[in-house]
Design a protein around this motif. Structure first.
Motif, PDB file in Angstrom:
ATOM      1  N   TYR A 347       2.401   1.561  18.097  1.00  0.00           N
ATOM      2  CA  TYR A 347       1.299   1.419  17.139  1.00  0.00           C
ATOM      3  C   TYR A 347       0.667   0.019  17.177  1.00  0.00           C
ATOM      4  O   TYR A 347       1.295  -0.955  17.608  1.00  0.00           O
ATOM      5  N   THR A 348      -0.580  -0.039  16.675  1.00  0.00           N
ATOM      6  CA  THR A 348      -1.210  -1.344  16.448  1.00  0.00           C
ATOM      7  C   THR A 348      -1.163  -1.645  14.950  1.00  0.00           C
ATOM      8  O   THR A 348      -1.150  -2.797  14.541  1.00  0.00           O
ATOM      9  N   ASP A 349      -1.119  -0.555  14.145  1.00  0.00           N
ATOM     10  CA  ASP A 349      -1.031  -0.721  12.696  1.00  0.00           C
ATOM     11  C   ASP A 349      -0.111   0.391  12.169  1.00  0.00           C
ATOM     12  O   ASP A 349      -0.456   1.579  12.234  1.00  0.00           O
ATOM     13  N   LEU A 350       1.051  -0.020  11.653  1.00  0.00           N
ATOM     14  CA  LEU A 350       2.077   0.967  11.295  1.00  0.00           C
ATOM     15  C   LEU A 350       1.618   1.960  10.238  1.00  0.00           C
ATOM     16  O   LEU A 350       1.712   3.177  10.442  1.00  0.00           O
ATOM     17  N   SER A 351       1.084   1.469   9.112  1.00  0.00           N
ATOM     18  CA  SER A 351       0.774   2.439   8.046  1.00  0.00           C
ATOM     19  C   SER A 351      -0.392   3.337   8.432  1.00  0.00           C
ATOM     20  O   SER A 351      -0.408   4.530   8.102  1.00  0.00           O
ATOM     21  N   LEU A 352      -1.347   2.761   9.185  1.00  0.00           N
ATOM     22  CA  LEU A 352      -2.463   3.578   9.660  1.00  0.00           C
ATOM     23  C   LEU A 352      -1.941   4.682  10.604  1.00  0.00           C
ATOM     24  O   LEU A 352      -2.321   5.864  10.504  1.00  0.00           O
ATOM     25  N   ALA A 353      -1.042   4.275  11.497  1.00  0.00           N
ATOM     26  CA  ALA A 353      -0.500   5.235  12.476  1.00  0.00           C
ATOM     27  C   ALA A 353       0.298   6.343  11.774  1.00  0.00           C
ATOM     28  O   ALA A 353       0.132   7.532  12.092  1.00  0.00           O
ATOM     29  N   ILE A 354       1.110   5.965  10.786  1.00  0.00           N
ATOM     30  CA  ILE A 354       1.894   6.983  10.056  1.00  0.00           C
ATOM     31  C   ILE A 354       0.933   7.949   9.358  1.00  0.00           C
ATOM     32  O   ILE A 354       1.120   9.168   9.386  1.00  0.00           O
ATOM     33  N   GLY A 355      -0.116   7.392   8.749  1.00  0.00           N
ATOM     34  CA  GLY A 355      -1.112   8.225   8.074  1.00  0.00           C
ATOM     35  C   GLY A 355      -1.731   9.237   9.027  1.00  0.00           C
ATOM     36  O   GLY A 355      -1.869  10.423   8.707  1.00  0.00           O
ATOM     37  N   GLN A 356      -2.047   8.786  10.233  1.00  0.00           N
ATOM     38  CA  GLN A 356      -2.662   9.671  11.232  1.00  0.00           C
ATOM     39  C   GLN A 356      -1.681  10.765  11.669  1.00  0.00           C
ATOM     40  O   GLN A 356      -2.044  11.922  11.802  1.00  0.00           O
ATOM     41  N   VAL A 357      -0.433  10.342  11.878  1.00  0.00           N
ATOM     42  CA  VAL A 357       0.589  11.317  12.299  1.00  0.00           C
ATOM     43  C   VAL A 357       0.746  12.385  11.215  1.00  0.00           C
ATOM     44  O   VAL A 357       0.788  13.587  11.500  1.00  0.00           O
ATOM     45  N   GLU A 358       0.781  11.939   9.943  1.00  0.00           N
ATOM     46  CA  GLU A 358       0.998  12.919   8.856  1.00  0.00           C
ATOM     47  C   GLU A 358      -0.218  13.820   8.665  1.00  0.00           C
ATOM     48  O   GLU A 358      -0.077  14.968   8.245  1.00  0.00           O
ATOM     49  N   LYS A 359      -1.397  13.273   8.985  1.00  0.00           N
ATOM     50  CA  LYS A 359      -2.603  14.107   8.895  1.00  0.00           C
ATOM     51  C   LYS A 359      -2.488  15.287   9.885  1.00  0.00           C
ATOM     52  O   LYS A 359      -2.878  16.418   9.600  1.00  0.00           O
ATOM     53  N   VAL A 360      -1.929  14.992  11.062  1.00  0.00           N
ATOM     54  CA  VAL A 360      -1.844  16.031  12.103  1.00  0.00           C
ATOM     55  C   VAL A 360      -0.598  16.909  11.940  1.00  0.00           C
ATOM     56  O   VAL A 360      -0.674  18.132  12.062  1.00  0.00           O
TER      57      VAL A 360
END
Ligand code: HSE
Length: 413
Positions: A347-360
């Motif tokens: 990741y480049t940004d942890l919380s952003l990446a987690i948010g994206q993963v959970e969206k999918v």
């Protein structure tokens, strides 16, 4: 006395001669006749080796010799093995082989010829080295409808994964050791890219389902992308990474796959280490059966070859096994098979990446390791391969996600 010829004096061929020499007396007793090796065919010379007295470089004298009743093909590769074996069978000589490439590609045709000629084409050593698996599938489990075969079918890759995990050694170092020990194929790409396991599961599936399963239709992924980071995550999740070959009935269709899989420690295949292979067979009457033993190496493989020689000698003019028909089995597209993935995201940004993963993927449980501080891992829910593939593709270009570092299938049971 029955005279035989051995084609190929490599690891397995020399092992066959050694087994016949060491256990000759009991082998002859079991065969009911004395077995004599009349010729060994190889391109090379072996100065100082007693084999020199029976060594030939040309197949013709062997095929033309009416005294030779059984041909033992342990050369490997499709050609010239296929030509030699076909000619031998057409001439009425039984054939024993350890050559999985040959059996996977031309097995149906060669079995057909053997049946027509009332002789035998036997290949116990082509799958699982010394483990008896072909005969049990062909003879002992005939009361069952088999609906799944799952196994560790390649000794080299299992040896590599075990050593990488237990000794932290590099892939290349362990591969070299597997080659020195005589486990690996001449071209070890066949092992590490999963092709060898693919041919073996094609043979087992053909046997289990009675039709020709084309190995080229089987989805195949090897272990070359497995890294020490994957091993570290596996340990954290209390799992083992194994190269698993599987073939499963789903409704009336069958799908098959070879790939690395994360197994829970209570999965029986997770305890199969080093050069050992294990094969799980699930039948509707018998339930689960597991076969276990050394899957590669000179003497275990030679032991299976010699067992076939004994059977061929005992039944010189009688076809004893009915294997599979020449009719091709259409496999179910792998994208309909259910699976789960473990995915590592840089990741480049942890919380952003987690948010994206959970969206999918919906709510996930994050796995993080101190030594890999720019990434995390998670396990998806079970979906079809096709649906998961689409979701993973969506994720690659999401904000905060730098890259997908690896994805490995997960077996929950
Ligand atoms: N290269 C094979 C293996 C040999 O490692 O399993 C036995 O088929």
């Amino acid at each position: 006395m029955v005279q035989i010829a051995v084609l190929g004096y490599g690891t397995v061929g020399s092992g066959v001669l050694e087994v016949l020499q060491t256990n000759g007396e009991s082998i002859n007793k079991r065969a009911g006749k004395e077995i004599k090796v009349k010729y060994v065919l190889d391109r090379r010379e072996f100065p100082g080796d007693p084999v020199s007295s029976i060594l030939v470089h040309d197949i013709e004298p062997i095929l033309k010799d009416p005294e030779v009743k059984v041909i033992v093909e342990v050369m490997g590769g499709v050609e010239p093995a296929y030509t030699f074996v076909k000619r031998a069978l057409l001439d009425g000589k039984s054939v024993v082989t350890s050559n999985k490439e040959l059996v996977a590609k031309h097995g149906a045709e060669l079995l057909q010829i053997a049946k027509e000629k009332d002789i035998n084409f036997l290949f116990e050593a082509s799958v699982g080295g010394g483990i008896p698996i072909i005969r049990p599938l062909n003879q002992s489990l005939t009361a069952d409808e088999i609906y799944e075969i799952t196994g560790i079918l390649n000794g080299t890759t299992n040896f590599i994964l075990t050593k990488m995990k237990e000794e932290g050694l590099s892939f290349e170092t362990v591969l070299k050791e597997a080659q020195d020990l005589g486990y690996a194929e001449r071209n070890p790409e066949a092992d590490v890219e999963g092709h060898d396991a693919c041919r073996k599961i094609a043979i087992l599936s053909s046997l289990a389902f009675g039709m020709h399963v084309d190995y080229e239709d089987i989805y195949t992924e090897g272990i070359t992308k497995i890294s020490q980071a994957d091993m570290a995550y596996a340990a954290k999740m209390d799992r083992e990474i194994k190269l698993v070959a599987t073939s499963k009935k789903q409704e009336k269709e069958v799908w098959a796959r070879v790939s690395p899989v994360l197994l829970r420690m209570d999965h029986p295949l997770s305890t199969v280490h080093g050069v050992f292979n294990a094969i799980f067979v699930k039948g509707n009457v018998i339930g689960d059966v597991m076969f276990y033993g050394k899957g590669a190496g000179k003497l275990p493989t030679a032991s299976a070859v010699v067992a076939d020689i004994v059977d061929a000698v005992k039944h010189l003019n009688r076809n004893i096994m009915s294997f599979w028909s020449t009719q091709k089995m259409e496999l179910l597209d792998i994208s309909y098979a259910p699976t789960q993935y473990f995915i590592r995201i840089g990741y480049t940004d942890l919380s952003l990446a987690i948010g994206q993963v959970e969206k999918v993927f919906g709510k996930i449980h994050i796995i993080q390791l101190d030594e890999y501080d720019d990434e995390f891992g998670f396990i998806t829910n079970e979906e079809t391969e096709g649906a998961l593939k689409e979701k993973i593709a969506l994720l690659s270009n999401s904000p905060g996600v730098y890259e997908i570092r690896n994805k490995i299938r997960v077996e929950q049971e």
